[in-house]
Design an enzyme around this catalytic site. Structure first.
Site, PDB file in Angstrom:
ATOM      1  N   HIS A 117       0.827  -1.210   0.000  1.00 27.42           N
ATOM      2  CA  HIS A 117       0.000   0.000   0.000  1.00 27.42           C
ATOM      3  C   HIS A 117       0.859   1.257   0.000  1.00 27.42           C
ATOM      4  CE1 HIS A 117       0.256   1.123   4.365  1.00 27.42           C
ATOM      5  NE2 HIS A 117       0.378  -0.181   4.557  1.00 27.42           N
TER       6      HIS A 117
ATOM      7  N   ASP B  58       5.964   2.200   6.461  1.00 25.87           N
ATOM      8  CA  ASP B  58       4.731   1.422   6.351  1.00 25.87           C
ATOM      9  C   ASP B  58       3.795   2.175   5.416  1.00 25.87           C
ATOM     10  OD1 ASP B  58       2.344   0.050   6.770  1.00 25.87           O
ATOM     11  OD2 ASP B  58       2.045   0.812   8.796  1.00 25.87           O
TER      12      ASP B  58
ATOM     13  N   GLU C 187      -5.350   1.146   2.523  1.00 22.02           N
ATOM     14  CA  GLU C 187      -5.035   0.109   3.503  1.00 22.02           C
ATOM     15  C   GLU C 187      -5.174   0.611   4.925  1.00 22.02           C
ATOM     16  OE1 GLU C 187      -2.632  -2.402   6.226  1.00 22.02           O
ATOM     17  OE2 GLU C 187      -2.462  -0.260   5.796  1.00 22.02           O
ATOM     18  N   GLU C 188      -4.711   1.823   5.180  1.00 25.43           N
ATOM     19  CA  GLU C 188      -4.701   2.335   6.554  1.00 25.43           C
ATOM     20  C   GLU C 188      -6.092   2.556   7.121  1.00 25.43           C
ATOM     21  OE1 GLU C 188      -2.260   2.241   8.354  1.00 25.43           O
ATOM     22  OE2 GLU C 188      -0.415   2.558   7.216  1.00 25.43           O
TER      23      GLU C 188
ATOM     24  N   ASP D 133       4.213  -5.981   3.350  1.00 26.34           N
ATOM     25  CA  ASP D 133       3.997  -4.829   4.217  1.00 26.34           C
ATOM     26  C   ASP D 133       5.103  -4.822   5.264  1.00 26.34           C
ATOM     27  OD1 ASP D 133       2.799  -2.666   5.584  1.00 26.34           O
ATOM     28  OD2 ASP D 133       0.784  -3.419   5.173  1.00 26.34           O
TER      29      ASP D 133
ATOM     30  N   HIS E 290       3.889   3.227  12.900  1.00 26.08           N
ATOM     31  CA  HIS E 290       2.941   4.344  13.028  1.00 26.08           C
ATOM     32  C   HIS E 290       3.552   5.533  13.773  1.00 26.08           C
ATOM     33  CE1 HIS E 290      -1.161   2.305  11.986  1.00 26.08           C
ATOM     34  NE2 HIS E 290      -0.216   2.070  11.094  1.00 26.08           N
TER      35      HIS E 290
END
Length: 346
Positions: A72, A189, A223-224, A244, A324
């Site tokens: 992603h 990410d 995706e998130e 990922d 994150h």
């Protein structure tokens, strides 16, 4: 003999370029336009999906037993939910963006009219010499705000700039690659793995490799927020992977130097036969790897399954620390992920 340094360096350079393109979930036009240009330059057919992602066709012989690699290109971010009376902005998060992590970061505010303004995310009343409650204030989206880097003092001043609720707020990635090979940035990410898939496509073209199975890559942009991989599976695909970030943290065995093979996450176990085969191949080829269970994780390929596709599924990726947040990986993890894809597919 494959020159792994060549493809690792290419992946890192592509990651830097992808990371420089703002793309919080749903705001994917610029990053997908970049991908389409890069695939055109490599001579790899690619198209934009209706939903806004990119499907690239890496070729292969068996069209009835295809494999889909999913990465992603959307990231965490923010969105304006209110313009305050003093002209500052209240945010709502996009994905798992944490207010404590967003504090003191530079941002870009993108208006619906196409203007871009700089700003900074700060605690409300952020001056330590003024605010005696600074240390005791819980960080939440009610207690942090964005100051627009323009001379605004009122709500009306900010509105005159064209800023309104629903405008995206993009956080500075601060990408750095150290001499020792560490890669530090927000949003590794999953732009680091997207870059690895670009490198794998480059390898197939340069080395004139035609895989036995037909291989596709899907670069998603939601995706998130939980539905990136829920559509656009090409006909004939029987297996799909999320490529990922691999988790690094207490209780896990992976570091930033390995490719992580996920056995189970919050969505349940991944296909056992694929996991076992990946472990076997990593051992045969001397690939640095770890197998872990991720306690708080969900992937694109799980949304592919939930949308009704009858496929086998897996999740791998380079180890990434501080997910994150301000994340860190290493060129070794990039190389090992590339090598495991190559060993499995060709």
């Amino acid at each position: 003999m494959t020159d792994y340094n060549h493809y690792t360096d290419y992946a890192v350079e592509q990651a830097k370029k992808l990371l420089a393109i703002d793309s919080p979930s749903g705001y994917g036009r610029s990053v997908t336009e970049y991908l389409l240009r890069e695939f055109a330059a490599l001579g790899i057919p690619a198209r934009r999906t209706v939903k806004g992602g990119v499907i690239a066709d890496f070729g292969g012989r068996d069209n009835k037993n295809g494999i889909l690699l999913e990465a992603h290109c959307d990231t965490l971010g923010g969105m304006v939910t209110e313009i305050k009376g003093n002209g500052r902005l209240k945010l709502t998060n996009i994905g798992g963006m944490k207010p404590a992590n967003a504090e003191a970061e530079n941002v870009r505010i993108i208006t619906k009219g196409g203007a871009v303004y700089e700003g900074v995310c700060q605690l409300v009343n952020a001056s330590v010499h003024v605010n005696g409650e600074y240390d005791r204030t819980e960080r939440s989206w009610d207690t942090v705000e964005v100051l627009v880097d323009e001379c605004v003092k009122t709500k009306e001043d900010t509105i005159k700039l064209g800023i309104m609720p629903g405008d995206y707020v993009c956080f500075e990635p601060r990408t750095r690659v150290t001499a020792s090979g560490y890669i530090k940035s927000r949003f590794l990410d999953d732009k680091l793995s997207a870059a690895i898939l670009l490198a794998y496509g480059k390898y197939l073209k340069e080395e004139k490799v035609v895989p036995e199975r037909h291989v596709y890559a899907h670069f998603t942009i939601y995706e998130e927020v939980g539905h990136g991989g829920s559509a656009s599976v090409p006909e004939g695909v029987t297996e799909a992977w999320s490529v990922d970030m691999g988790c690094v943290g207490d209780g896990l065995t992976c570091t930033e130097h390995e490719v992580s093979i996920c056995a189970k996450d919050s969505g349940g176990p991944y296909n056992y036969d694929i996991v076992c085969r990946l472990v076997e191949l990593a051992g045969e080829h001397g690939i640095g790897y770890a197998v872990d269970v991720y306690p708080h994780y969900g992937s694109d390929v799980e949304t592919t399954l939930r949308s009704g596709h009858d496929i086998r599924h897996a999740l791998i990726g380079p180890g990434v620390y501080a997910s994150h947040g301000y994340e860190r990986s290493h060129k070794d993890g990039v190389c090992n992920t590339f090598r495991l894809i190559q060993a499995y597919i060709g």
